[in-house]
Design an enzyme around this catalytic site. Structure first.
Site, PDB file in Angstrom:
ATOM      1  CG  HIS A   1     -26.104  86.629  46.436  1.00  0.00           C
ATOM      2  ND1 HIS A   1     -26.456  87.408  45.404  1.00  0.00           N
ATOM      3  CD2 HIS A   1     -27.136  86.172  47.024  1.00  0.00           C
ATOM      4  CE1 HIS A   1     -27.789  87.156  45.188  1.00  0.00           C
ATOM      5  NE2 HIS A   1     -28.169  86.734  46.103  1.00  0.00           N
TER       6      HIS A   1
ATOM      7  CG  ASP B   1     -23.345  66.818  29.430  1.00  0.00           C
ATOM      8  OD1 ASP B   1     -22.507  66.313  30.020  1.00  0.00           O
ATOM      9  OD2 ASP B   1     -23.756  66.059  28.406  1.00  0.00           O
TER      10      ASP B   1
END
Length: 439
Positions: free
Chosen positions: A158, A381
């Protein structure tokens, strides 16, 4: 999930497929990066019916190596300072290959998730780790199931990226993998590489090194549970939270208001404050695209004055008003301001600094809320279809609420982390039960 165990097959470093250009050998953090929390954002995507796991592992590694060429901060490390990431031709990202023991299918995990188990078994890293070799910015674990399913767990620092940037990276990586299967690695033509605007708009400043958030008192420990809102429940909730003379509320506004209301009911005599993360990209003038890499968020505080609601539970529509009032303040001018709160080392609007100072005096209850709705997790995907489930398993020493889309793009899953004592009350709230299903 009690019988679930995962065997680690291999661990290795994935290096960039091309040498780092001179101008990319050092990535200076922005001020927003500097003030980010030291932790990993963690993501797990579950894919069914993935044939030939070993071949797919090789594809993931090759495509990751290519992707690190353009997302080069993920292949670097902090070298003795926290204001820059040094180029990573010989450092790279971590890649773990694993497999689930016999008898457990992907469907078993998805239908009855144990969030503690998910974190332990499907993610390669649990906490920020430091050592002589620096800090890994990106770690991936691909775990195969005997049924042919695959879980892809990703840990992203982060310190250099927010949820939008992490999602952009994963989607780009998946596109590289998918296109390689169709066109070959030498014929890739992928649009929209990342841009690095943050350091230009918010130059780094001389501030103390960022640190984790303070360990708020959560009693005997925390527990994370999932609450699911389907399309019908969301429509009913939005109607209940909408005033006649106000525009229809969004699903995020309605669900956030409901969460807020349930939190107030835990102890109506105490002040409740929500800290909500706002994506700044579209609030700047001119706006940035979601390809703009880094921590480009600010947090706004939404306080409820104790005298206004002492011993009572406010209407959802009023909480929506308070939510909108805080969020609409985040315009171009607000976004470019850089006020640091020294207590929690986060960017806050200056009038809220005194509010946060009161946190140390235990004068109110603070809750962190983030929405990842509309982020394209279900579009990631790798060439074998979209995931059937995405989740962010987390445990925290402070109360946090995370909203994410369901696979249909309409429903919403809400992960709630509270103390065990508060969760026992929260999950039995009659208004919450009227609109959601706990899973």
């Amino acid at each position: 999930m009690s019988k679930l165990h995962v065997n680690i097959i291999s661990k290795e470093r994935i290096l960039k497929s091309s040498p780092t250009p001179l101008h990319s050998q050092r990535y200076n953090l922005s001020f927003l990066d500097q003030s980010a929390i030291q932790t990993y954002m963690r993501f797990i995507l579950f894919y069914p019916n993935v044939d030939d796991f070993s071949t797919k592992i090789d594809l993931l590694k090759r495509s990751l190596s290519h992707t690190l060429n353009v997302f080069y901060p993920f292949a670097g490390y902090f070298a003795g300072e926290e204001s820059a990431v040094v180029g990573g031709d010989e450092f790279g990202a971590e890649f773990v290959e694993a497999e689930v023991g016999e008898g457990i299918t992907l469907n078993d995990v998805v239908k009855d998730p144990d969030f503690v188990g998910l974190e332990k078994l499907f993610l390669p890293r649990k906490e920020i780790q430091r050592g002589e070799d620096g800090e890994v910015q990106l770690s991936v674990q691909a775990t195969g199931f005997c049924c042919g399913g695959v879980a892809v767990g990703v840990c992203v620092s982060h310190k250099i990226a927010d949820g939008v940037s992490a999602t952009t990276f994963m989607k780009y990586w998946a596109t590289v993998a998918s296109n390689e299967q169709k066109l070959g690695m030498d014929n890739l033509n992928i649009d929209l590489p990342p841009t690095y605007d943050g350091p230009r708009i918010w130059p780094k400043q001389a501030i103390s090194a960022s640190r984790p958030l303070p360990d708020l008192d959560m009693g005997t420990g925390t527990v994370t549970k999932r609450f699911v809102f389907d399309a019908t429940s969301i429509a009913n909730l939005r109607a209940k939270a909408t005033k006649i003379d106000e525009p229809n509320v969004t699903r995020v506004e309605a669900i956030t208001a409901l969460m807020w209301s349930c939190l107030i009911s835990l102890s109506p005599e105490r002040e409740k404050v929500l800290m909500f993360a706002i994506n700044l990209r579209q609030r700047l003038s001119p706006p940035l695209s979601n390809q703009s890499f880094g921590n480009i968020t600010k947090s706004v505080l939404m306080p409820i004055g104790k005298p206004s609601f002492l011993g009572s539970r406010p209407e959802l529509c009023h909480l929506v008003e308070l939510f909108r009032e805080s969020v609409t303040k985040v315009d171009d001018g607000y976004s470019r301001k850089t006020h640091i709160c020294p207590i929690i080392n986060m960017i806050l609007h200056e009038p809220f600094l005194k509010v946060v100072e009161r946190m140390q005096e235990n004068l109110y209850d603070l809750y962190f809320v983030t929405s990842w709705c509309r982020l394209p997790f279900y579009e990631i995907d790798f060439g074998w279809g979209r995931p059937i489930w995405f989740t962010n398993p987390f445990r925290s020493n402070f109360p946090i609420i995370l909203l994410t889309d369901e696979a249909d793009g309409i429903g919403v899953e809400v992960l709630v982390c509270l103390s065990k004592e508060d969760m026992a009350k929260f999950e039995n709230d009659p208004i919450l039960l009227a609109f959601s299903n706990a899973r």
